[in-house]
Design a protein around this motif. Structure first.
Motif, mmCIF file in Angstrom:
data_model
loop_
_atom_site.group_PDB
_atom_site.id
_atom_site.type_symbol
_atom_site.label_atom_id
_atom_site.label_comp_id
_atom_site.label_asym_id
_atom_site.label_seq_id
_atom_site.Cartn_x
_atom_site.Cartn_y
_atom_site.Cartn_z
ATOM 1 N N GLY A 83 0.799 -1.225 0.000
ATOM 2 C CA GLY A 83 0.000 0.000 0.000
ATOM 3 C C GLY A 83 0.826 1.267 0.000
ATOM 4 O O GLY A 83 0.283 2.364 0.133
ATOM 5 N N TYR A 119 -8.467 -9.515 -5.782
ATOM 6 C CA TYR A 119 -8.060 -8.997 -4.483
ATOM 7 C C TYR A 119 -6.919 -7.991 -4.642
ATOM 8 O O TYR A 119 -6.784 -7.051 -3.863
ATOM 9 N N PRO A 131 -6.059 2.076 -6.727
ATOM 10 C CA PRO A 131 -6.927 1.575 -5.655
ATOM 11 C C PRO A 131 -7.551 2.715 -4.848
ATOM 12 O O PRO A 131 -7.104 3.863 -4.919
ATOM 13 N N VAL A 134 -6.830 4.860 1.778
ATOM 14 C CA VAL A 134 -7.186 5.051 3.178
ATOM 15 C C VAL A 134 -5.992 5.740 3.820
ATOM 16 O O VAL A 134 -4.895 5.176 3.851
ATOM 17 N N PRO A 139 -4.320 -0.327 -0.423
ATOM 18 C CA PRO A 139 -4.543 -1.484 0.454
ATOM 19 C C PRO A 139 -3.278 -2.327 0.602
ATOM 20 O O PRO A 139 -2.481 -2.445 -0.322
ATOM 21 N N ASP A 140 -3.094 -2.891 1.774
ATOM 22 C CA ASP A 140 -2.004 -3.850 2.012
ATOM 23 C C ASP A 140 -2.582 -5.227 1.688
ATOM 24 O O ASP A 140 -3.469 -5.720 2.372
ATOM 25 N N VAL A 141 -2.086 -5.824 0.616
ATOM 26 C CA VAL A 141 -2.593 -7.137 0.178
ATOM 27 C C VAL A 141 -1.563 -8.237 0.371
ATOM 28 O O VAL A 141 -1.677 -9.311 -0.207
#
Length: 145
Positions: A83, A119, A131, A134, A139-141
Motif C-alpha cells: 500500500g 483482491y 486503488p 485510506v 490497500p495492504d494485500v
C-alpha cells in the motif's frame, strides 16, 4: 512445452499439434497458456528479470477466439502490495503494459475488455485502476502473497 525461440515462429503450431496425447488422436487445442520471464524496471531504472511477470492465455476454439492477459506484480500501479506509493516504479512500467495491451488489441482486431477485479487490483483501459485510498495509502494485500 518449452520454446527456445520466438512464440510466433512458424514451427510452434506444428509442435503444439504434435504434442497431442497418443490416446486421443482427435484431440484439439482448447487453449494455450504462454508463461515466461519478463523484465521490469525498478525505481533506480535498473532492469529486473521476473518469472511469470505476465501470462497470456489464447483459446482458438468455439464459441470464438479469445485471449486473456494476466499480470502478477505491483509494478503497474502507483502503490506496491503493502500500500506504499512507488510512482517511479509505476512510471517505468505502466506505459510498457499499455503498449503491450494496445499491440494485443491491434493483433486481435478488437479492443480489450477489463476482466473481473481481483483482491490485488482491477484492470482499467490499458492498465490498472488506482486503488481506493485510506489515509493516503493503498490497500495492504501482502496477506495473500
Amino acid at each position: 512445452m518449452s520454446l527456445l525461440g520466438p512464440i510466433d515462429d512458424e514451427e510452434v503450431p506444428l509442435r503444439v499439434a504434435r504434442s497431442r496425447p497418443v490416446g486421443f488422436p482427435d484431440a484439439q487445442v482448447g487453449s494455450v497458456l504462454v508463461v515466461g520471464s519478463g523484465t521490469w524496471i525498478d525505481a533506480r531504472g535498473e532492469k529486473r528479470a521476473e518469472h511469470r511477470l505476465v501470462e497470456l492465455t489464447v483459446a482458438p476454439d468455439a464459441p470464438g477466439f479469445w485471449a486473456e492477459l494476466a499480470v502478477f506484480h505491483d509494478i503497474w500501479s502507483p502503490f506496491d502490495f503493502r500500500g506504499l506509493r512507488h510512482p517511479e516504479v509505476e512510471q517505468q512500467n505502466a506505459p510498457r503494459l499499455a503498449v503491450a495491451l494496445r499491440a494485443l488489441d491491434a493483433l486481435l482486431g478488437v479492443t480489450a475488455e477489463p476482466g473481473e477485479p481481483t483482491y490485488f487490483g482491477r484492470a482499467e483501459g490499458h492498465g490498472t485502476k488506482p486503488p481506493d485510498l485510506v489515509d493516503g495509502r493503498g490497500p495492504d494485500v501482502t496477506d495473500l502473497l
